[in-house]
Design an enzyme around this catalytic site. Structure first.
Site, PDB file in Angstrom:
ATOM      1  CG  HIS A  18      -2.088   0.823   1.178  1.00  0.00           C
ATOM      2  ND1 HIS A  18      -3.085   0.659   0.258  1.00  0.00           N
ATOM      3  CD2 HIS A  18      -2.454   1.903   1.928  1.00  0.00           C
ATOM      4  CE1 HIS A  18      -4.032   1.577   0.444  1.00  0.00           C
ATOM      5  NE2 HIS A  18      -3.649   2.351   1.450  1.00  0.00           N
ATOM      6  CE  LYS A 163      -7.417   8.439   1.130  1.00  0.00           C
ATOM      7  NZ  LYS A 163      -7.752   8.962   2.456  1.00  0.00           N
ATOM      8  CE  LYS A 165      -3.548   7.048   1.127  1.00  0.00           C
ATOM      9  NZ  LYS A 165      -3.531   8.080   2.140  1.00  0.00           N
ATOM     10  CG  ASP A 194      -4.593  11.365   1.264  1.00  0.00           C
ATOM     11  OD1 ASP A 194      -4.093  12.494   1.441  1.00  0.00           O
ATOM     12  OD2 ASP A 194      -4.789  10.552   2.183  1.00  0.00           O
ATOM     13  CD  GLU A 220      -7.569  12.283   2.589  1.00  0.00           C
ATOM     14  OE1 GLU A 220      -8.348  11.704   1.794  1.00  0.00           O
ATOM     15  OE2 GLU A 220      -7.149  11.731   3.613  1.00  0.00           O
ATOM     16  CG  ASP A 245      -6.245  12.753   6.760  1.00  0.00           C
ATOM     17  OD1 ASP A 245      -6.637  12.617   7.922  1.00  0.00           O
ATOM     18  OD2 ASP A 245      -5.737  11.808   6.112  1.00  0.00           O
ATOM     19  CE  LYS A 269      -7.418   9.525   8.420  1.00  0.00           C
ATOM     20  NZ  LYS A 269      -6.062   9.586   7.882  1.00  0.00           N
ATOM     21  CD  GLU A 323      -9.973   7.395   4.591  1.00  0.00           C
ATOM     22  OE1 GLU A 323      -9.654   7.672   3.416  1.00  0.00           O
ATOM     23  OE2 GLU A 323      -9.321   7.797   5.578  1.00  0.00           O
TER      24      GLU A 323
HETATM   25  C1  MUC Z   1      -4.702   8.818   4.975  1.00  0.00           C
HETATM   26  O1  MUC Z   1      -3.900   9.709   4.922  1.00  0.00           O
HETATM   27  O2  MUC Z   1      -5.806   9.076   4.580  1.00  0.00           O
HETATM   28  C2  MUC Z   1      -6.387   6.279   4.926  1.00  0.00           C
HETATM   29  C3  MUC Z   1      -6.636   5.504   3.871  1.00  0.00           C
HETATM   30  C4  MUC Z   1      -5.412   5.108   3.333  1.00  0.00           C
HETATM   31  O3  MUC Z   1      -5.210   4.406   2.356  1.00  0.00           O
HETATM   32  O4  MUC Z   1      -4.430   5.668   4.038  1.00  0.00           O
HETATM   33  C5  MUC Z   1      -4.973   6.285   5.161  1.00  0.00           C
HETATM   34  C6  MUC Z   1      -4.286   7.514   5.570  1.00  0.00           C
HETATM   35 MG    MG Z   2      -5.325  11.169   4.199  1.00  0.00          MG
END
Ligand code: MUC
Ligand code: MG
Length: 369
Positions: A18, A163, A165, A194, A220, A245, A269, A323
């Site tokens: 991941h 989402k 990354k 994000d 994000e 976040d 969170k 999420e």
């Molecule tokens: C984040 O920064 O959002 C939440 C989902 C994911 O894949 O990583 C986390 C952290």
């Molecule tokens: Mg995030």
């Protein structure tokens, strides 16, 4: 009276690497807290974080040490008190440590809800929905693999919001990756990104403009945690949603972000907020300020995920869904009956407390010696 407070570090490999701007995860270390009372109740909480110290200020090891050294003796020394009085005593004697406080508070609320014979959501004000939309994070690092994974999730009716990354490659490369996925999955599918605070303000202006033109719905945490001024300028400048976040660390930062119009959406969170009750306060501040809500995760396992779900089920406004997919990223389940994910949603249990049953033999096999 509290008889024992145990902190377990449970190592579970992920289903694939991941990749995030802050860390690449191959394994998640779940931080589980189990509190037993003299009169026979057992409550669970979770303080899982991401990438050791890559994401937050507390590591799994520091959380375990601090709970064992400071929280547990203090909890055991308290005469019978309610949760508010217990948390006040912890806050008075222990600074910071939001994740540890969250896990303890969750376990106490689990016990309280069990005593009252109610689901946790009812102790948190009452649920408004029995299921929550759950997106999936595409983070294999490879565009074609992400497209194939996204298609599989849509076909299986597991997720229809994604989402991505980004932030570890050049802005242009990241934009190309995102827009290729957006095009391949089709216009009905919501795509968000994000950045995990990786961009300078100038990178953000360039990147967000291109992503907005390409139909991306939400950005994000584009910039550094403390760069609230940049978040404010970006929120004003663009039409798409800018979500806070990492900058959102509980009710006081929620208040500051709201007051300065530094986000249009809050990712709530529970661990980052310092607990379920504080998460509720963050949501209230958002409501009052006209900020939309999204239910975030620290990639927790089943305990933190379902605790968050109980809280998010009480939110009036949950415009961006959640999420809460953490357990689905792991190769092993620690529940006797896994959480129920169907029809693009996580379904809340009806039972008392957290409403889950942990498989303690499995946990014993997976926990760090
Ligand atoms: C984040 O920064 O959002 C939440 C989902 C994911 O894949 O990583 C986390 C952290
Ligand atoms: Mg995030």
């Amino acid at each position: 009276m509290y008889k024992s407070i145990e902190t377990l570090l449970v190592e579970i490999p992920t289903i694939r690497p991941h990749k995030m701007a802050v860390a690449t995860m191959q394994t998640q270390t779940l931080v589980l807290v189990k509190i037993s009372t003299e009169d026979g109740f057992v409550g669970w909480g979770e303080a899982t974080t991401i990438g050791g110290l890559g994401y937050g200020e507390e590591s799994p090891e520091s959380i375990k040490t601090n709970i064992e050294t400071y929280f547990a003796p203090l909890l055991k020394s308290l005469k019978a008190q309610n949760i508010a009085q217990t948390m006040r005593a912890l806050k008075k004697n222990i600074n910071g440590n939001r994740f540890a406080k969250c896990a303890i508070q969750t376990a106490l609320l689990d016990i309280q809800a069990q005593r009252l014979d109610l689901p946790l959501s009812e102790v948190l004000g009452g649920r408004l929905r029995d299921s929550l939309p759950v997106l999936w994070v595409l983070a294999s690092g490879d565009t074609e693999k992400d497209i194939a994974e996204g298609r599989k999730m849509i076909e299986a009716k597991r997720h229809n919001i994604f989402k991505l990354k980004i932030g570890s490659r050049r802005v242009e490369e990241d934009v190309e990756h995102v827009l290729a996925i957006k095009q391949a999955l089709g216009s009905d599918i919501s795509i968000r990104v994000d950045v995990n605070r990786a961009w300078s303000e100038l990178d953000a202006i360039k990147g967000i403009q291109l992503l907005q033109n390409g139909g991306v719905d939400l950005i994000e945490q584009p910039c550094a945690i403390d760069n609230i001024d940049a978040m404010q300028r970006l929120t004003r400048r663009f039409d798409l949603a800018i979500m806070a976040d990492e900058s959102l660390m509980g009710p006081s930062s929620a208040y500051r972000l709201a007051k300065t119009n530094a986000a249009s959406v809050f990712a709530v969170k529970v661990a980052q907020s310092g607990g379920l009750i504080e998460g509720h306060e963050v949501a209230k501040i958002a409501n009052l300020a006209g900020i939309d809500l999204y239910g975030g995760t620290m990639l927790e396992g089943a305990v933190g995920t379902i605790a968050s779900a109980h809280l998010f089920s009480t939110f009036e406004n949950l415009a961006y869904g959640t999420e809460l997919f953490g357990p689905l990223l792991l190769t092993q389940d620690i529940l006797k009956t896994p959480l129920q994910y169907t029809d693009f949603a996580l379904h809340l249990p009806q039972g008392k407390g957290l409403g889950i049953e942990l498989d303690e033999n499995k946990i014993d096999q997976l926990r760090r010696a």
